[in-house]
Design a protein around this motif. Structure first.
Motif, PDB file in Angstrom:
ATOM      1  N   PRO A 116      -3.492 -11.937 -11.978  1.00 24.28           N
ATOM      2  CA  PRO A 116      -3.830 -10.716 -11.239  1.00 24.28           C
ATOM      3  C   PRO A 116      -2.696 -10.138 -10.409  1.00 24.28           C
ATOM      4  N   GLU A 117      -1.987 -10.990  -9.696  1.00 24.09           N
ATOM      5  CA  GLU A 117      -0.931 -10.499  -8.819  1.00 24.09           C
ATOM      6  C   GLU A 117       0.188  -9.833  -9.625  1.00 24.09           C
ATOM      7  N   ARG A 118       0.561 -10.431 -10.735  1.00 17.60           N
ATOM      8  CA  ARG A 118       1.628  -9.896 -11.590  1.00 17.60           C
ATOM      9  C   ARG A 118       1.207  -8.555 -12.212  1.00 17.60           C
ATOM     10  N   VAL A 119      -0.028  -8.484 -12.697  1.00 16.94           N
ATOM     11  CA  VAL A 119      -0.512  -7.255 -13.319  1.00 16.94           C
ATOM     12  C   VAL A 119      -0.662  -6.160 -12.260  1.00 16.94           C
ATOM     13  N   ALA A 120      -1.117  -6.508 -11.070  1.00 15.86           N
ATOM     14  CA  ALA A 120      -1.231  -5.530  -9.983  1.00 15.86           C
ATOM     15  C   ALA A 120       0.141  -4.964  -9.618  1.00 15.86           C
ATOM     16  N   ARG A 121       1.156  -5.827  -9.518  1.00 20.80           N
ATOM     17  CA  ARG A 121       2.511  -5.336  -9.206  1.00 20.80           C
ATOM     18  C   ARG A 121       2.993  -4.369 -10.283  1.00 20.80           C
ATOM     19  N   PHE A 122       2.723  -4.681 -11.565  1.00 18.50           N
ATOM     20  CA  PHE A 122       3.109  -3.794 -12.660  1.00 18.50           C
ATOM     21  C   PHE A 122       2.484  -2.412 -12.476  1.00 18.50           C
ATOM     22  N   TRP A 123       1.157  -2.362 -12.268  1.00 15.69           N
ATOM     23  CA  TRP A 123       0.475  -1.071 -12.162  1.00 15.69           C
ATOM     24  C   TRP A 123       0.861  -0.322 -10.884  1.00 15.69           C
ATOM     25  N   CYS A 124       1.194  -1.037  -9.815  1.00 16.44           N
ATOM     26  CA  CYS A 124       1.707  -0.364  -8.612  1.00 16.44           C
ATOM     27  C   CYS A 124       2.991   0.382  -8.947  1.00 16.44           C
ATOM     28  N   GLU A 125       3.866  -0.248  -9.714  1.00 12.67           N
ATOM     29  CA  GLU A 125       5.118   0.396 -10.123  1.00 12.67           C
ATOM     30  C   GLU A 125       4.862   1.580 -11.051  1.00 12.67           C
ATOM     31  N   VAL A 126       3.947   1.422 -11.990  1.00 14.37           N
ATOM     32  CA  VAL A 126       3.644   2.496 -12.940  1.00 14.37           C
ATOM     33  C   VAL A 126       3.134   3.730 -12.216  1.00 14.37           C
ATOM     34  N   LEU A 127       2.192   3.529 -11.296  1.00 16.21           N
ATOM     35  CA  LEU A 127       1.468   4.656 -10.686  1.00 16.21           C
ATOM     36  C   LEU A 127       1.935   5.050  -9.284  1.00 16.21           C
ATOM     37  N   GLY A 128       2.871   4.282  -8.711  1.00 10.56           N
ATOM     38  CA  GLY A 128       3.271   4.576  -7.331  1.00 10.56           C
ATOM     39  C   GLY A 128       2.209   4.160  -6.332  1.00 10.56           C
TER      40      GLY A 128
ATOM     41  N   VAL B  44       0.106   1.237  -3.908  1.00 11.92           N
ATOM     42  CA  VAL B  44       0.458   0.180  -2.959  1.00 11.92           C
ATOM     43  C   VAL B  44      -0.605  -0.913  -3.043  1.00 11.92           C
ATOM     44  N   ALA B  45      -0.216  -2.117  -2.625  1.00  7.41           N
ATOM     45  CA  ALA B  45      -1.138  -3.255  -2.690  1.00  7.41           C
ATOM     46  C   ALA B  45      -1.386  -3.808  -1.289  1.00  7.41           C
ATOM     47  N   PRO B  46      -2.242  -3.137  -0.515  1.00  7.30           N
ATOM     48  CA  PRO B  46      -2.516  -3.645   0.834  1.00  7.30           C
ATOM     49  C   PRO B  46      -3.290  -4.954   0.753  1.00  7.30           C
TER      50      PRO B  46
ATOM     51  N   GLN C 231      -7.461 -21.843  -3.716  1.00  4.55           N
ATOM     52  CA  GLN C 231      -6.218 -21.111  -3.485  1.00  4.55           C
ATOM     53  C   GLN C 231      -5.546 -20.768  -4.807  1.00  4.55           C
ATOM     54  N   GLY C 232      -4.701 -19.791  -4.755  1.00  2.01           N
ATOM     55  CA  GLY C 232      -4.061 -19.249  -5.951  1.00  2.01           C
ATOM     56  C   GLY C 232      -4.679 -17.902  -6.210  1.00  2.01           C
ATOM     57  N   PRO C 233      -3.874 -16.927  -6.586  1.00  2.00           N
ATOM     58  CA  PRO C 233      -4.404 -15.562  -6.689  1.00  2.00           C
ATOM     59  C   PRO C 233      -5.471 -15.422  -7.766  1.00  2.00           C
ATOM     60  N   ALA C 234      -6.719 -15.312  -7.340  1.00  2.00           N
ATOM     61  CA  ALA C 234      -7.833 -15.097  -8.262  1.00  2.00           C
ATOM     62  C   ALA C 234      -8.088 -13.606  -8.441  1.00  2.00           C
ATOM     63  N   PHE C 235      -7.550 -12.800  -7.522  1.00  2.00           N
ATOM     64  CA  PHE C 235      -7.725 -11.361  -7.629  1.00  2.00           C
ATOM     65  C   PHE C 235      -6.618 -10.669  -6.857  1.00  2.00           C
ATOM     66  N   ALA C 236      -6.439  -9.413  -7.143  1.00  2.00           N
ATOM     67  CA  ALA C 236      -5.506  -8.549  -6.421  1.00  2.00           C
ATOM     68  C   ALA C 236      -6.018  -7.126  -6.587  1.00  2.00           C
ATOM     69  N   SER C 237      -5.521  -6.230  -5.773  1.00  2.00           N
ATOM     70  CA  SER C 237      -5.901  -4.827  -5.916  1.00  2.00           C
ATOM     71  C   SER C 237      -4.741  -3.944  -5.507  1.00  2.00           C
ATOM     72  N   CYS C 238      -4.812  -2.716  -5.921  1.00  2.00           N
ATOM     73  CA  CYS C 238      -3.830  -1.734  -5.466  1.00  2.00           C
ATOM     74  C   CYS C 238      -4.522  -0.386  -5.365  1.00  2.00           C
ATOM     75  N   ALA C 239      -3.925   0.485  -4.562  1.00  2.00           N
ATOM     76  CA  ALA C 239      -4.573   1.762  -4.272  1.00  2.00           C
ATOM     77  C   ALA C 239      -3.557   2.887  -4.210  1.00  2.00           C
ATOM     78  N   ASP C 240      -4.041   4.079  -4.483  1.00  2.00           N
ATOM     79  CA  ASP C 240      -3.243   5.288  -4.371  1.00  2.00           C
ATOM     80  C   ASP C 240      -3.011   5.532  -2.882  1.00  2.00           C
ATOM     81  N   PRO C 241      -1.745   5.582  -2.437  1.00  2.00           N
ATOM     82  CA  PRO C 241      -1.507   5.771  -1.002  1.00  2.00           C
ATOM     83  C   PRO C 241      -2.031   7.106  -0.479  1.00  2.00           C
ATOM     84  N   SER C 242      -2.211   8.098  -1.355  1.00  2.00           N
ATOM     85  CA  SER C 242      -2.762   9.384  -0.915  1.00  2.00           C
ATOM     86  C   SER C 242      -4.283   9.342  -0.809  1.00  2.00           C
ATOM     87  N   GLY C 243      -4.889   8.321  -1.424  1.00  2.00           N
ATOM     88  CA  GLY C 243      -6.342   8.215  -1.426  1.00  2.00           C
ATOM     89  C   GLY C 243      -7.020   9.022  -2.517  1.00  2.00           C
ATOM     90  N   ALA C 244      -6.248   9.748  -3.324  1.00  2.00           N
ATOM     91  CA  ALA C 244      -6.835  10.609  -4.350  1.00  2.00           C
ATOM     92  C   ALA C 244      -7.267   9.844  -5.599  1.00  2.00           C
TER      93      ALA C 244
END
Length: 144
Positions: free
Chosen positions: A16-28, A30-32, A52-65
């Motif tokens: 999850p963490e690796r895939v979240a970082r990828f999509w953060c880069e693709v879409l601009g 952020v992963a709060p 323990q160990g990343p079972a999930f991650a998330s990322c969001a559009d910083p503009s909220g749109a």
């Protein structure tokens, strides 16, 4: 009946963490970290050792749109073509060679991040050109 105001897109994945970082880069995006924690590592350390160990991650559009993206670890690997995919809109309003150039430039950037180019679908009577790609775990998406 209440209308839906927001939605998130959830990815099943192995890392999850690796895939979240990828999509953060693709879409601009952020992963709060989760609410109440300064970092994702702090959140992870708050769990019992066996969880323990990343079972999930998330990322969001910083503009909220845009929608929130959520990535959850699952034990099985991807086995078939997606029934749903994201269209990353990089060629909006462009046609012909100008559109192809924009798609190819973004494709090169994403391949450097670990994406895989699958195939170019050239414009026809109904659709403009697009590029079919896969993210770092094989999930299909289009550069449109």
């Amino acid at each position: 009946m209440a209308s839906i105001k927001q939605f998130q897109v959830t990815f099943d994945c192995a890392e999850p963490e690796r895939v979240a970082r990828f999509w953060c880069e693709v879409l601009g995006y952020v992963a709060p970290p989760p609410e109440g924690f300064a970092t994702w590592d702090d959140s992870d350390r708050a769990l019992p050792p066996e969880h323990q160990g990343p079972a999930f991650a998330s990322c969001a559009d910083p503009s909220g749109a845009g929608p929130r993206l959520f990535f959850q670890r699952v034990p099985e690997s991807k086995a078939a073509k997606n029934r749903l995919h994201l269209d990353v809109r990089v060629g909006t309003g462009l046609v012909g060679e100008e559109r192809l150039a924009a798609l190819e430039a973004e494709c090169a950037r994403l391949v450097a991040l670990g994406a895989v180019r699958v195939r170019l679908l050239l414009a026809d009577d109904d659709n403009e050109s697009c590029l079919v790609m896969q993210d770092i775990e094989g999930n299909e998406f289009c550069l449109d």
